[in-house]
Write a protein that holds these residues in place. Structure first.
Motif, short mmCIF file in Angstrom:
data_model
loop_
_atom_site.label_atom_id
_atom_site.label_comp_id
_atom_site.label_asym_id
_atom_site.label_seq_id
_atom_site.Cartn_x
_atom_site.Cartn_y
_atom_site.Cartn_z
N PHE A 1 12.03 13.07 -6.40
CA PHE A 1 12.95 14.00 -5.75
C PHE A 1 14.35 13.88 -6.32
O PHE A 1 14.99 14.87 -6.64
CB PHE A 1 12.98 13.75 -4.25
N SER A 2 14.84 12.65 -6.47
CA SER A 2 16.23 12.49 -6.88
C SER A 2 16.45 12.72 -8.36
O SER A 2 17.55 13.11 -8.77
CB SER A 2 16.74 11.11 -6.48
N LEU A 3 15.44 12.50 -9.20
CA LEU A 3 15.65 12.64 -10.64
C LEU A 3 15.13 13.96 -11.21
O LEU A 3 15.64 14.42 -12.23
CB LEU A 3 14.97 11.48 -11.37
N ILE A 4 14.13 14.56 -10.59
CA ILE A 4 13.51 15.75 -11.16
C ILE A 4 13.80 16.99 -10.32
O ILE A 4 14.31 17.99 -10.82
CB ILE A 4 11.99 15.54 -11.31
N ILE A 5 13.49 16.92 -9.05
CA ILE A 5 13.55 18.12 -8.22
C ILE A 5 14.98 18.48 -7.82
O ILE A 5 15.36 19.65 -7.88
CB ILE A 5 12.66 17.93 -6.97
N GLN A 6 15.78 17.50 -7.45
CA GLN A 6 17.13 17.80 -6.97
C GLN A 6 18.03 18.45 -8.02
O GLN A 6 18.73 19.42 -7.72
CB GLN A 6 17.77 16.53 -6.43
N PRO A 7 18.06 18.02 -9.29
CA PRO A 7 18.89 18.74 -10.27
C PRO A 7 18.41 20.16 -10.53
O PRO A 7 19.22 21.05 -10.80
CB PRO A 7 18.77 17.89 -11.53
N LYS A 8 17.11 20.40 -10.43
CA LYS A 8 16.62 21.76 -10.65
C LYS A 8 17.04 22.66 -9.50
O LYS A 8 17.38 23.83 -9.71
CB LYS A 8 15.10 21.76 -10.77
N SER B 1 0.81 -1.22 0.00
CA SER B 1 0.00 0.00 0.00
C SER B 1 0.84 1.27 0.00
O SER B 1 0.44 2.27 -0.57
CB SER B 1 -0.93 -0.01 1.21
N TRP B 2 2.00 1.27 0.60
CA TRP B 2 2.77 2.51 0.71
C TRP B 2 4.12 2.47 0.03
O TRP B 2 4.77 3.49 -0.16
CB TRP B 2 2.99 2.87 2.19
N PHE B 3 4.60 1.28 -0.39
CA PHE B 3 5.94 1.19 -0.97
C PHE B 3 6.02 1.89 -2.32
O PHE B 3 7.01 2.56 -2.61
CB PHE B 3 6.35 -0.29 -1.10
N PHE B 4 5.01 1.78 -3.15
CA PHE B 4 5.02 2.44 -4.46
C PHE B 4 5.00 3.95 -4.32
O PHE B 4 5.68 4.66 -5.06
CB PHE B 4 3.84 1.97 -5.31
N ILE B 5 4.26 4.46 -3.35
CA ILE B 5 4.21 5.91 -3.13
C ILE B 5 5.55 6.41 -2.64
O ILE B 5 6.05 7.45 -3.09
CB ILE B 5 3.08 6.25 -2.15
N MET B 6 6.18 5.68 -1.72
CA MET B 6 7.49 6.08 -1.21
C MET B 6 8.54 6.02 -2.32
O MET B 6 9.36 6.94 -2.48
CB MET B 6 7.91 5.18 -0.05
N LEU B 7 8.51 4.96 -3.11
CA LEU B 7 9.49 4.81 -4.18
C LEU B 7 9.32 5.88 -5.25
O LEU B 7 10.31 6.47 -5.72
CB LEU B 7 9.36 3.41 -4.80
N SER B 8 8.10 6.18 -5.62
CA SER B 8 7.88 7.19 -6.64
C SER B 8 8.22 8.59 -6.14
O SER B 8 8.72 9.43 -6.89
CB SER B 8 6.45 7.14 -7.15
N SER B 9 7.99 8.87 -4.86
CA SER B 9 8.34 10.19 -4.34
C SER B 9 9.86 10.36 -4.26
O SER B 9 10.39 11.43 -4.56
CB SER B 9 7.70 10.42 -2.98
#
Length: 55
Positions: A20-27, A8-16
């Motif tokens: 963060f690491s692929l989209i938000i952090q480089p920006k 129930s929560w692993f997919f949400i944690m993994l996608s967040s």
């Protein structure tokens, strides 16, 4: 115990974390600092002591 079931929560944690690491952090790290650190040594101002009129 539903909190131990990771489906129930692993997919949400993994996608967040991936977002963060692929989209938000480089920006965020591409921003330049408005006040970059300088290698100059700070200078202390030459001050004179205050003369009090009653001493």
């Amino acid at each position: 115990m539903p909190q131990l079931n990771p489906s129930s929560w692993f997919f949400i944690m993994l996608s967040s974390w991936l977002a963060f690491s692929l989209i938000i952090q480089p920006k965020i790290s591409s921003f330049t600092s408005t006040n970059p650190p300088s290698s100059n040594t700070p200078t202390t101002p030459n001050t004179t002591p205050w003369t009090w009129p009653w001493t």
